[in-house]
Design a protein around this motif. Structure first.
Motif, PDB file in Angstrom:
ATOM      1  N   GLU A  56       0.826  -1.213   0.000  1.00 19.73           N
ATOM      2  CA  GLU A  56       0.000   0.000   0.000  1.00 19.73           C
ATOM      3  C   GLU A  56       0.856   1.258   0.000  1.00 19.73           C
ATOM      4  O   GLU A  56       0.548   2.220  -0.707  1.00 19.73           O
ATOM      5  CB  GLU A  56      -0.945  -0.003   1.207  1.00 19.73           C
ATOM      6  N   ALA A  57       1.934   1.269   0.779  1.00 20.69           N
ATOM      7  CA  ALA A  57       2.833   2.423   0.810  1.00 20.69           C
ATOM      8  C   ALA A  57       3.465   2.647  -0.561  1.00 20.69           C
ATOM      9  O   ALA A  57       3.573   3.783  -1.031  1.00 20.69           O
ATOM     10  CB  ALA A  57       3.902   2.235   1.874  1.00 20.69           C
ATOM     11  N   ARG A  58       3.881   1.549  -1.197  1.00 18.69           N
ATOM     12  CA  ARG A  58       4.487   1.647  -2.529  1.00 18.69           C
ATOM     13  C   ARG A  58       3.466   2.183  -3.538  1.00 18.69           C
ATOM     14  O   ARG A  58       3.780   3.060  -4.345  1.00 18.69           O
ATOM     15  CB  ARG A  58       5.017   0.279  -2.948  1.00 18.69           C
ATOM     16  N   LEU A  59       2.239   1.692  -3.493  1.00 13.98           N
ATOM     17  CA  LEU A  59       1.210   2.162  -4.421  1.00 13.98           C
ATOM     18  C   LEU A  59       0.828   3.612  -4.157  1.00 13.98           C
ATOM     19  O   LEU A  59       0.597   4.377  -5.099  1.00 13.98           O
ATOM     20  CB  LEU A  59      -0.019   1.254  -4.340  1.00 13.98           C
ATOM     21  N   ASP A  60       0.770   4.016  -2.887  1.00 15.97           N
ATOM     22  CA  ASP A  60       0.480   5.418  -2.554  1.00 15.97           C
ATOM     23  C   ASP A  60       1.561   6.341  -3.103  1.00 15.97           C
ATOM     24  O   ASP A  60       1.270   7.421  -3.635  1.00 15.97           O
ATOM     25  CB  ASP A  60       0.338   5.606  -1.046  1.00 15.97           C
ATOM     26  N   ALA A  61       2.834   5.913  -3.001  1.00 14.28           N
ATOM     27  CA  ALA A  61       3.936   6.716  -3.537  1.00 14.28           C
ATOM     28  C   ALA A  61       3.841   6.808  -5.054  1.00 14.28           C
ATOM     29  O   ALA A  61       4.073   7.884  -5.626  1.00 14.28           O
ATOM     30  CB  ALA A  61       5.273   6.115  -3.110  1.00 14.28           C
ATOM     31  N   GLU A  62       3.485   5.711  -5.710  1.00 15.87           N
ATOM     32  CA  GLU A  62       3.319   5.744  -7.164  1.00 15.87           C
ATOM     33  C   GLU A  62       2.175   6.668  -7.559  1.00 15.87           C
ATOM     34  O   GLU A  62       2.291   7.429  -8.524  1.00 15.87           O
ATOM     35  CB  GLU A  62       3.068   4.333  -7.701  1.00 15.87           C
ATOM     36  N   ASP A  63       1.089   6.622  -6.833  1.00 18.90           N
ATOM     37  CA  ASP A  63      -0.043   7.520  -7.110  1.00 18.90           C
ATOM     38  C   ASP A  63       0.368   8.979  -6.949  1.00 18.90           C
ATOM     39  O   ASP A  63       0.001   9.830  -7.769  1.00 18.90           O
ATOM     40  CB  ASP A  63      -1.218   7.217  -6.179  1.00 18.90           C
ATOM     41  N   ALA A  64       1.126   9.273  -5.898  1.00 17.94           N
ATOM     42  CA  ALA A  64       1.569  10.645  -5.662  1.00 17.94           C
ATOM     43  C   ALA A  64       2.467  11.118  -6.808  1.00 17.94           C
ATOM     44  O   ALA A  64       2.326  12.260  -7.276  1.00 17.94           O
ATOM     45  CB  ALA A  64       2.301  10.736  -4.328  1.00 17.94           C
ATOM     46  N   ARG A  65       3.391  10.263  -7.257  1.00 20.35           N
ATOM     47  CA  ARG A  65       4.254  10.642  -8.383  1.00 20.35           C
ATOM     48  C   ARG A  65       3.421  10.853  -9.644  1.00 20.35           C
ATOM     49  O   ARG A  65       3.671  11.778 -10.419  1.00 20.35           O
ATOM     50  CB  ARG A  65       5.316   9.571  -8.620  1.00 20.35           C
ATOM     51  N   TRP A  66       2.423  10.022  -9.865  1.00 20.62           N
ATOM     52  CA  TRP A  66       1.570  10.130 -11.036  1.00 20.62           C
ATOM     53  C   TRP A  66       0.826  11.460 -11.041  1.00 20.62           C
ATOM     54  O   TRP A  66       0.659  12.108 -12.073  1.00 20.62           O
ATOM     55  CB  TRP A  66       0.581   8.967 -11.043  1.00 20.62           C
ATOM     56  N   LYS A  67       0.420  11.896  -9.848  1.00 22.13           N
ATOM     57  CA  LYS A  67      -0.314  13.172  -9.710  1.00 22.13           C
ATOM     58  C   LYS A  67       0.621  14.376  -9.646  1.00 22.13           C
ATOM     59  O   LYS A  67       0.154  15.497  -9.542  1.00 22.13           O
ATOM     60  CB  LYS A  67      -1.171  13.129  -8.457  1.00 22.13           C
ATOM     61  N   GLY A  68       1.939  14.130  -9.640  1.00 24.41           N
ATOM     62  CA  GLY A  68       2.896  15.232  -9.587  1.00 24.41           C
ATOM     63  C   GLY A  68       3.183  15.729  -8.181  1.00 24.41           C
ATOM     64  O   GLY A  68       3.780  16.767  -7.990  1.00 24.41           O
ATOM     65  N   GLU A  69       2.759  14.963  -7.200  1.00 21.93           N
ATOM     66  CA  GLU A  69       3.005  15.332  -5.813  1.00 21.93           C
ATOM     67  C   GLU A  69       4.337  14.729  -5.377  1.00 21.93           C
ATOM     68  O   GLU A  69       4.807  13.758  -5.936  1.00 21.93           O
ATOM     69  CB  GLU A  69       1.892  14.779  -4.903  1.00 21.93           C
ATOM     70  N   THR A  70       4.932  15.295  -4.365  1.00 20.62           N
ATOM     71  CA  THR A  70       6.140  14.688  -3.817  1.00 20.62           C
ATOM     72  C   THR A  70       5.732  13.768  -2.696  1.00 20.62           C
ATOM     73  O   THR A  70       4.891  14.087  -1.866  1.00 20.62           O
ATOM     74  CB  THR A  70       7.116  15.736  -3.283  1.00 20.62           C
ATOM     75  N   ALA A  71       6.342  12.598  -2.687  1.00 18.16           N
ATOM     76  CA  ALA A  71       5.992  11.617  -1.664  1.00 18.16           C
ATOM     77  C   ALA A  71       7.171  11.354  -0.765  1.00 18.16           C
ATOM     78  O   ALA A  71       8.284  11.552  -1.080  1.00 18.16           O
ATOM     79  CB  ALA A  71       5.550  10.316  -2.309  1.00 18.16           C
TER      80      ALA A  71
END
Length: 71
Positions: A56-71
């Motif tokens: 879940e942490a890995r997927l949340d980080a991928e989602d944040a990168r996809w949205k242009g957010e820094t994780a």
């Protein structure tokens, strides 16, 4: 429980029971909705929640990168 072979002679499968917070086998597993698995070993099943949290942490980080957010 950790012999690796079920009563039918097939490789045993292990599950993490979300209801009882314990490793269960084919012979004593709760309903599918209450468990994670199958896993090849009891040790793998005992780490199921940790694996889910890591995934879940890995997927949340991928989602944040996809949205242009820094994780």
């Amino acid at each position: 429980m950790t012999s690796g072979v079920s009563a039918s002679g097939e490789p045993a499968q292990f599950y993490w029971c979300l209801r009882h917070n314990r490793v269960e086998t084919d012979g004593n597993a709760c309903a599918g909705v209450d468990r994670l698995g199958p896993y090849a070993t009891a040790q793998d099943a005992s780490h199921a929640l940790q694996k889910v949290a890591e995934r879940e942490a890995r997927l949340d980080a991928e989602d944040a990168r996809w949205k242009g957010e820094t994780a």
